[in-house]
Write a protein that holds these residues in place. Structure first.
Motif, PDB file in Angstrom:
ATOM      1  N   ILE A  50       0.846  -1.203   0.000  1.00 23.40           N
ATOM      2  CA  ILE A  50       0.000   0.000   0.000  1.00 23.40           C
ATOM      3  C   ILE A  50       0.877   1.248   0.000  1.00 23.40           C
ATOM      4  O   ILE A  50       0.602   2.210  -0.722  1.00 23.40           O
ATOM      5  CB  ILE A  50      -0.977  -0.015   1.190  1.00 23.40           C
ATOM      6  N   ALA A  51       1.946   1.242   0.774  1.00 23.76           N
ATOM      7  CA  ALA A  51       2.860   2.394   0.815  1.00 23.76           C
ATOM      8  C   ALA A  51       3.457   2.656  -0.570  1.00 23.76           C
ATOM      9  O   ALA A  51       3.600   3.814  -0.983  1.00 23.76           O
ATOM     10  CB  ALA A  51       3.965   2.149   1.839  1.00 23.76           C
ATOM     11  N   TRP A  54       0.982   4.598  -2.649  1.00 20.23           N
ATOM     12  CA  TRP A  54       1.026   6.021  -2.293  1.00 20.23           C
ATOM     13  C   TRP A  54       2.229   6.693  -2.952  1.00 20.23           C
ATOM     14  O   TRP A  54       2.120   7.776  -3.517  1.00 20.23           O
ATOM     15  CB  TRP A  54       1.117   6.199  -0.767  1.00 20.23           C
ATOM     16  N   GLU A  55       3.392   6.053  -2.850  1.00 19.71           N
ATOM     17  CA  GLU A  55       4.616   6.595  -3.449  1.00 19.71           C
ATOM     18  C   GLU A  55       4.474   6.765  -4.957  1.00 19.71           C
ATOM     19  O   GLU A  55       4.912   7.769  -5.528  1.00 19.71           O
ATOM     20  CB  GLU A  55       5.811   5.680  -3.152  1.00 19.71           C
ATOM     21  N   LEU A  57       1.776   7.359  -6.682  1.00 20.23           N
ATOM     22  CA  LEU A  57       0.950   8.530  -6.989  1.00 20.23           C
ATOM     23  C   LEU A  57       1.738   9.820  -6.790  1.00 20.23           C
ATOM     24  O   LEU A  57       1.798  10.669  -7.676  1.00 20.23           O
ATOM     25  CB  LEU A  57      -0.316   8.551  -6.132  1.00 20.23           C
ATOM     26  N   PHE A  58       2.349   9.977  -5.631  1.00 18.61           N
ATOM     27  CA  PHE A  58       3.015  11.238  -5.313  1.00 18.61           C
ATOM     28  C   PHE A  58       4.314  11.455  -6.075  1.00 18.61           C
ATOM     29  O   PHE A  58       4.765  12.593  -6.197  1.00 18.61           O
ATOM     30  CB  PHE A  58       3.237  11.364  -3.804  1.00 18.61           C
ATOM     31  N   LEU A  73      -8.123  13.373  -1.962  1.00 16.74           N
ATOM     32  CA  LEU A  73      -7.497  12.142  -2.428  1.00 16.74           C
ATOM     33  C   LEU A  73      -8.319  10.981  -1.887  1.00 16.74           C
ATOM     34  O   LEU A  73      -8.790  11.034  -0.753  1.00 16.74           O
ATOM     35  CB  LEU A  73      -6.065  12.063  -1.905  1.00 16.74           C
ATOM     36  N   MET A  75      -8.578   6.707  -1.368  1.00 17.43           N
ATOM     37  CA  MET A  75      -8.010   5.365  -1.363  1.00 17.43           C
ATOM     38  C   MET A  75      -9.202   4.423  -1.320  1.00 17.43           C
ATOM     39  O   MET A  75     -10.005   4.468  -0.391  1.00 17.43           O
ATOM     40  CB  MET A  75      -7.102   5.144  -0.156  1.00 17.43           C
ATOM     41  N   CYS A  87      -6.729  -2.331  -4.465  1.00 13.25           N
ATOM     42  CA  CYS A  87      -6.553  -0.993  -3.912  1.00 13.25           C
ATOM     43  C   CYS A  87      -6.414  -0.007  -5.071  1.00 13.25           C
ATOM     44  O   CYS A  87      -5.764  -0.316  -6.070  1.00 13.25           O
ATOM     45  CB  CYS A  87      -5.275  -1.008  -3.082  1.00 13.25           C
ATOM     46  N   ILE A  89      -5.790   4.288  -5.668  1.00 10.28           N
ATOM     47  CA  ILE A  89      -5.554   5.599  -5.080  1.00 10.28           C
ATOM     48  C   ILE A  89      -5.657   6.639  -6.189  1.00 10.28           C
ATOM     49  O   ILE A  89      -5.144   6.440  -7.289  1.00 10.28           O
ATOM     50  CB  ILE A  89      -4.181   5.676  -4.370  1.00 10.28           C
ATOM     51  N   TYR A 146      -9.208  11.944   1.934  1.00  7.97           N
ATOM     52  CA  TYR A 146      -8.273  12.896   2.536  1.00  7.97           C
ATOM     53  C   TYR A 146      -8.362  14.226   1.797  1.00  7.97           C
ATOM     54  O   TYR A 146      -8.411  14.241   0.571  1.00  7.97           O
ATOM     55  CB  TYR A 146      -6.821  12.414   2.386  1.00  7.97           C
ATOM     56  N   LEU A 151      -2.575  16.758   4.002  1.00  3.44           N
ATOM     57  CA  LEU A 151      -1.648  15.636   4.108  1.00  3.44           C
ATOM     58  C   LEU A 151      -0.273  16.010   4.643  1.00  3.44           C
ATOM     59  O   LEU A 151       0.430  15.163   5.167  1.00  3.44           O
ATOM     60  CB  LEU A 151      -1.516  14.933   2.750  1.00  3.44           C
TER      61      LEU A 151
END
Length: 165
Positions: A50-51, A54-55, A57-58, A73, A75, A87, A89, A146, A151
């Protein structure tokens, strides 16, 4: 000393988990971002996957808060099975965003709760606690929402939607 530290950790953790789920509905909407089938053997493996989402996307050159229609945002969790789920995002956007996938979230009933998030909390632990909640769920689609501008802060609200029967 260790007892005091454990007490402070548990006190902070328990204060953050004040869910007051209430029935609500969401209209259909589309988000754009990235998906991943999460297949795991351990909680650590699940959290790492999952992390990485996130990475992804950003770190994407195509991601921008300015492209978000509502500055939030999302999830999304779907297709729950033993030791796996999907999942997604992303953000709501009317734009075609290069390299982004689209996901349609159908209108449905949800149980809505707000989490008071603090910097040292782990959302994986929060979801483990949510599993213990007595909520009339159907496990079809669950959502974390979010505000993008929050964030970077150490404290903010996370709205959680649990699909319900």
């Amino acid at each position: 000393m260790i007892k005091i530290l454990i007490f402070l950790i548990l006190y902070t953790y328990s204060n953050a988990l004040e869910f007051n789920f209430k029935q609500t509905a969401l209209d259909e909407f589309e988000i754009k971002g990235f998906s991943k089938a999460i297949v795991y053997k351990t909680k650590e493996d699940r959290d790492n996957q999952i992390a990485k989402l996130w990475e992804k996307l950003f770190s994407s050159n195509d991601f921008s808060v300015k492209k978000s229609k509502d500055k939030k945002l999302y999830m999304i969790y779907t297709n729950y099975k033993k030791n796996s789920f999907d999942c997604f995002i992303g953000i709501k956007s009317d734009l075609k965003i290069k390299n982004f996938e689209s996901k349609l979230i159908k209108d449905s009933k949800y149980q809505r709760g707000i989490l008071k998030y603090e910097q040292n909390l782990n959302m994986s632990d929060i979801w483990d606690e949510i599993q213990k909640e007595k909520v009339n769920r159907n496990f079809k689609t669950d959502i974390e929402e979010y505000r993008l501008f929050d964030l970077s802060k150490s404290k903010y609200d996370v709205t959680i939607y649990l699909s319900s029967k």
